[in-house]
Design a protein around this motif. Structure first.
Motif, short mmCIF file in Angstrom:
data_model
loop_
_atom_site.label_atom_id
_atom_site.label_comp_id
_atom_site.label_asym_id
_atom_site.label_seq_id
_atom_site.Cartn_x
_atom_site.Cartn_y
_atom_site.Cartn_z
N MET B 109 0.84 -1.19 0.00
CA MET B 109 0.00 0.00 0.00
C MET B 109 0.88 1.25 0.00
SD MET B 109 -2.90 1.39 -0.15
CE MET B 109 -3.27 3.13 0.04
N LEU B 110 0.52 2.21 -0.84
CA LEU B 110 1.24 3.49 -0.86
C LEU B 110 0.93 4.29 0.41
CD1 LEU B 110 2.77 5.69 -2.73
CD2 LEU B 110 0.47 6.62 -2.98
N ILE B 111 1.92 5.04 0.88
CA ILE B 111 1.67 5.99 1.98
C ILE B 111 2.04 7.36 1.42
CG2 ILE B 111 2.21 6.57 4.37
CD1 ILE B 111 3.41 3.60 4.46
N ARG B 116 5.42 13.50 8.88
CA ARG B 116 6.24 13.19 10.05
C ARG B 116 6.55 11.70 10.06
NH1 ARG B 116 4.63 14.00 16.36
NH2 ARG B 116 6.57 13.16 17.16
N ASP B 124 2.90 10.08 10.02
CA ASP B 124 1.75 10.98 10.07
C ASP B 124 1.47 11.48 8.66
OD1 ASP B 124 1.60 10.70 12.76
OD2 ASP B 124 1.96 12.81 13.25
N ARG B 125 0.18 11.54 8.31
CA ARG B 125 -0.20 12.13 7.02
C ARG B 125 -1.57 12.81 7.17
NH1 ARG B 125 -3.78 9.50 3.83
NH2 ARG B 125 -2.89 10.50 1.99
N GLN B 134 -3.61 11.75 10.46
CA GLN B 134 -3.64 10.36 10.91
C GLN B 134 -2.22 9.87 11.17
OE1 GLN B 134 -5.73 8.11 7.90
NE2 GLN B 134 -7.68 8.30 8.96
N THR B 135 -2.07 9.14 12.27
CA THR B 135 -0.83 8.41 12.50
C THR B 135 -1.09 6.97 12.06
OG1 THR B 135 -0.36 9.80 14.41
CG2 THR B 135 0.87 7.74 14.24
N ILE B 136 -0.34 6.51 11.05
CA ILE B 136 -0.60 5.18 10.53
C ILE B 136 0.63 4.29 10.63
CG2 ILE B 136 -2.49 5.75 8.94
CD1 ILE B 136 -0.37 5.92 6.76
N LYS B 137 0.38 3.00 10.79
CA LYS B 137 1.47 2.03 10.86
C LYS B 137 1.29 1.02 9.74
CE LYS B 137 3.53 -1.19 14.20
NZ LYS B 137 4.83 -0.63 14.55
N SER B 138 2.36 0.81 8.99
CA SER B 138 2.29 -0.10 7.85
C SER B 138 2.79 -1.49 8.24
CB SER B 138 3.14 0.44 6.71
OG SER B 138 3.34 -0.56 5.74
N ARG B 139 2.12 -2.52 7.73
CA ARG B 139 2.61 -3.89 7.98
C ARG B 139 3.23 -4.48 6.71
NH1 ARG B 139 -0.95 -8.06 6.37
NH2 ARG B 139 -2.98 -7.35 5.67
N ASP B 140 3.41 -3.64 5.69
CA ASP B 140 4.04 -4.13 4.46
C ASP B 140 5.54 -4.32 4.66
OD1 ASP B 140 1.92 -4.39 2.60
OD2 ASP B 140 1.79 -2.21 2.43
#
Lengths: 252, 312
Positions: B109-111, B116, B124-125, B134-140
Motif C-alpha cells: 500500500m502506498l503511503i 512526520r 503521520d499524514r 492520521q498516525t498510521i502504521k504499515s505492515r508491508d
C-alpha cells in the motif's frame, strides 16, 4: 468502446470535518455524503464520450458499503448506462486503494473496457493512488491529472497538469486515466434523468466473491486535529504591512 | 535499513531543494541511496552526490525518463526495489504519478504525503484536506511513500556520495511523450521560496493578476494562486496552492483577494507568517492570518509594490 468509471462515496466537500476528541477517527455521524468531486468529472467525461459517439457504453462502478448505491444512482442520473456495486462489509468501510485497485482489476477482467476513468484523488483520504495502482496491476498505460482527453483509434491523447505547466502524452489503449478538475464542468442531473436512473440496471455483487484479500495494510493508530492558527491583528495601513513583512522575514 | 530515494529531475537538472528535503526525510529511515533517472544524468548525479545524508547515487539513463513517463520509470524502480526496505519520493507530480504504480507492482500500500516519520513503519499524514492528521502504521515488508517536502528541512550540500550506474529495464512502450508546455520563469520555485505572494478570485482578471506578480517580483517571491483564480483563467495551473495543488510553507505568505476556503488553507496554513489583504472583513482568511489588512487590493497592492521598490 466500453468505458468504466470508478466512483467513490465520500463526505461532501462542503462539510467541515473534525477529528474526534478521543483520537479514534473523524466524526462522520449524520454528515452529508456525495460523489467524490474528481470522480464526478471522470463520469462527466465518459458521458461526453458517449454523446460524441466515441464510447458505446458507460459503466459506473463503486466499491463500498450498501449506501454507495446512492452514489451510483447519481452516476446513472448523470448518464451512465448501468452501474455495479462491489459491496463490502460495514467493517471494511475504509477499504484501501490497493484493495480497490485489485477489485477493479478483477472487474476489468469481466467487463473488458478499453478505457477506465477515475478521479485523481478521493477527498477523504487524499491518497491519490487508485488509478495508478490499477494501471500497474493491469500492465496498462496510465495518465494522471488529465485536464484534456481525446481518443483517436487505438490511442488516447491526454494533457496532464504537472509541476511547471502542462504535458501532452499519447497512451496506447487500453489505459487508465485519472482526471483533474479542469477537464470539464459536470452537469446537474435533471429531475427527468433522476427518475429515469431509478430504472437503469444496478448490479450489486459481493466483493468477497472475488476472493481477493482486502485486509488493510495500514493501521490507523490515531487521528488528531492539526495545531490550529489563531486570528491575528488587523493592520491599519500599508506602512504597518510593510513593517510586518520585514519583521516576518527577519525573525525566520 | 536501506532507503531508495527517487530524486527530482527536471530538464536534466536536479531539483535541488526538493531532493534535499526528501533526503533529510529519507535519512530518518535508514541509509539513503538516491536514484537519478534521466536521459543524460551526469549533471544531476554530480549535484546529487553533494547532498548530505545521501550515501550512494544510482544513475539510470533512458530516453523515456526525460518526461517522467510512469510506466518505464515504475518498471525501473521495481527492478531495484528488492534491495531496499523503503522506496521514498518527494511530493512532485512525477513521483505522485510513478510511486503508486510501483507500490501496486510490489503488492504494498502506498503511503502518500507523509509529514512526520515516527519510526520505520509509523508515519503521520493529513486527510480531509488537512482537517485531520492520521498516525498510521504499515505492515508491508517494503514501505513505499511520498514525503511532503515543505514539512522537512533540506539536507546540506557537503556530501561526497559514490556514483554508480545501473541499467534500465526495457521500456514497456505503453505511452509516448508528445510535448511539454512549461513556462520558464525567473522566479523562485513555489515549494521552496521564502516568500509566496498569492492571488485569488478577488483579483478579478488575468490582466489584473500582473499586480500580484509585480508585488512578488519586488519581494523576490514566488507567485501562487487559489483554485478559483486558476479555474477562472487568471493564473496557470501550476501556481495553484491547496488540497489538490501545491503545498507550501514559506516564511511569509501573502494572500491577496483570497477568501480562504478550507481547500486553499490546506496548501498554506503551515506558513510561518500569514498576511492577508481582502476587502471583505468577514473573509475566513482573516481567521488564520497573523496580520490582516482590510482594503481594496487594487489600491494597496500597487502602493505596496511601489514603496518596496522605492525602499531598495
Amino acid at each position: 468502446m466500453k468505458v468504466l468509471v470508478a466512483v467513490k462515496r465520500v463526505v461532501d466537500p462542503s462539510v467541515r470535518v473534525r477529528a474526534k476528541q478521543d483520537g479514534s477517527g473523524v466524526d462522520l455521524a449524520n454528515v452529508k455524503m456525495s460523489i467524490n468531486p474528481f470522480d464526478e468529472v471522470a463520469l462527466e467525461q465518459a458521458v461526453r464520450l458517449k454523446e460524441a459517439g466515441v464510447a458505446s457504453e458507460v459503466v459506473a462502478v463503486s466499491i463500498g458499503v450498501r449506501e454507495a448505491q446512492e452514489t451510483l444512482r447519481t452516476a446513472l442520473a448523470m448518464g451512465a448506462d448501468r452501474a455495479i456495486l462491489l459491496e463490502v462489509l460495514e467493517g471494511q468501510r475504509d477499504i484501501e486503494p490497493l484493495s480497490v485497485a485489485k477489485l477493479l482489476a478483477a472487474l476489468v477482467g469481466q467487463e473488458q473496457p478499453r478505457l477506465v476513468l477515475v478521479g485523481k484523488q478521493a477527498i477523504d483520504n487524499d491518497m491519490n493512488a487508485t488509478g495508478q495502482m490499477l494501471a500497474g496491476l493491469l500492465g496498462w498505460a496510465q495518465a494522471t491529472y488529465a485536464s484534456k482527453l481525446e481518443l483517436a483509434g487505438d490511442s488516447a491523447v491526454t494533457t496532464q497538469e504537472v509541476d511547471g505547466g502542462l504535458r501532452k502524452v499519447k497512451l496506447k489503449l487500453p489505459a487508465v486515466v485519472s482526471v483533474d478538475l479542469r477537464l470539464n464542468e459536470p452537469r446537474y442531473a435533471s429531475l427527468m434523468n433522476i427518475m429515469k436512473a431509478k430504472k437503469k440496471p444496478l448490479d450489486v455483487k459481493s466483493a468477497a466473491d472475488f476472493g481477493i484479500d482486502v485486509a488493510p495494510r495500514l493501521t490507523v493508530l490515531k487521528t488528531y486535529e492539526p495545531a490550529g492558527r489563531k486570528a491575528g491583528t488587523k493592520l491599519a495601513s500599508v506602512d504597518d504591512l510593510i513593517q510586518k513583512l520585514k519583521s516576518g522575514l527577519e525573525v525566520s | 535499513m536501506a532507503v531508495l530515494l527517487i530524486g527530482a529531475v527536471a530538464d536534466g537538472q536536479l531539483v535541488l531543494d526538493t531532493t534535499a528535503r526528501a533526503a533529510a526525510a529519507a535519512r530518518q529511515l535508514g541509509e539513503v541511496t538516491l536514484l537519478i533517472m534521466s536521459p543524460n544524468a551526469d549533471t544531476a548525479a554530480a549535484a546529487a552526490a553533494e547532498i548530505d545524508e545521501v550515501s550512494n547515487v544510482l544513475v539510470c539513463e533512458h530516453s523515456s525518463f526525460g518526461h517522467d513517463m510512469a510506466e518505464a520509470s515504475a518498471a525501473a524502480i521495481v527492478s531495484l526495489a528488492p534491495n531496499y526496505s523503503h522506496v521514498v519520493g518527494p511530493t512532485t507530480s512525477a513521483a505522485k504519478s510513478i510511486l503508486p504504480r510501483v507500490a501496486a507492482l510490489l503488492d504494498v500500500m502506498l503511503i502518500s504525503d507523509v509529514i512526520r516519520i515516527h519510526d520505520q513503519a509509523t508515519f503521520d499524514r493529513p486527510v480531509y484536506a488537512g482537517s485531520a492528521i492520521q498516525t498510521i502504521k504499515s505492515r508491508d515488508l517494503v514501505k513505499v511513500l511520498t514525503v511532503r517536502t515543505s514539512a522537512f528541512q533540506a539536507a546540506g550540500r557537503n556530501g561526497v556520495a559514490e556514483i554508480e550506474r545501473v541499467h534500465a529495464v526495457e521500456d514497456p512502450g505503453l505511452s509516448e511523450w508528445i510535448e511539454d508546455n512549461i513556462a520558464v520563469v525567473d522566479r523562485p520555485e513555489l515549494t521552496s521560496a521564502r516568500i509566496v505572494v498569492s492571488g485569488g478570485r478577488g483579483v478579478g482578471s488575468q490582466d489584473s493578476f500582473s499586480a500580484i506578480t509585480r508585488l512578488a517580483d519586488s519581494l523576490g517571491a514566488a507567485v501562487g494562486a487559489s483554485r478559483a483564480a486558476v479555474d477562472a483563467g487568471y493564473a496557470p495551473n501550476d501556481w495553484q496552492i491547496g488540497q489538490t495543488g501545491k503545498i507550501v510553507a514559506p516564511d511569509v505568505y501573502v494572500a491577496i483577494g483570497i477568501s480562504g476556503a478550507i481547500q486553499h488553507l490546506a496548501g498554506m496554513k503551515d506558513s510561518k507568517v500569514i498576511i492577508a489583504i481582502n476587502k471583505d472583513e468577514e473573509a475566513p482568511i482573516f481567521q488564520i492570518a497573523d496580520y490582516g489588512l482590510v482594503a481594496d487590493l487594487f489600491e494597496v497592492v500597487p502602493e505596496l509594490t511601489e514603496r518596496l521598490n522605492g525602499s531598495r
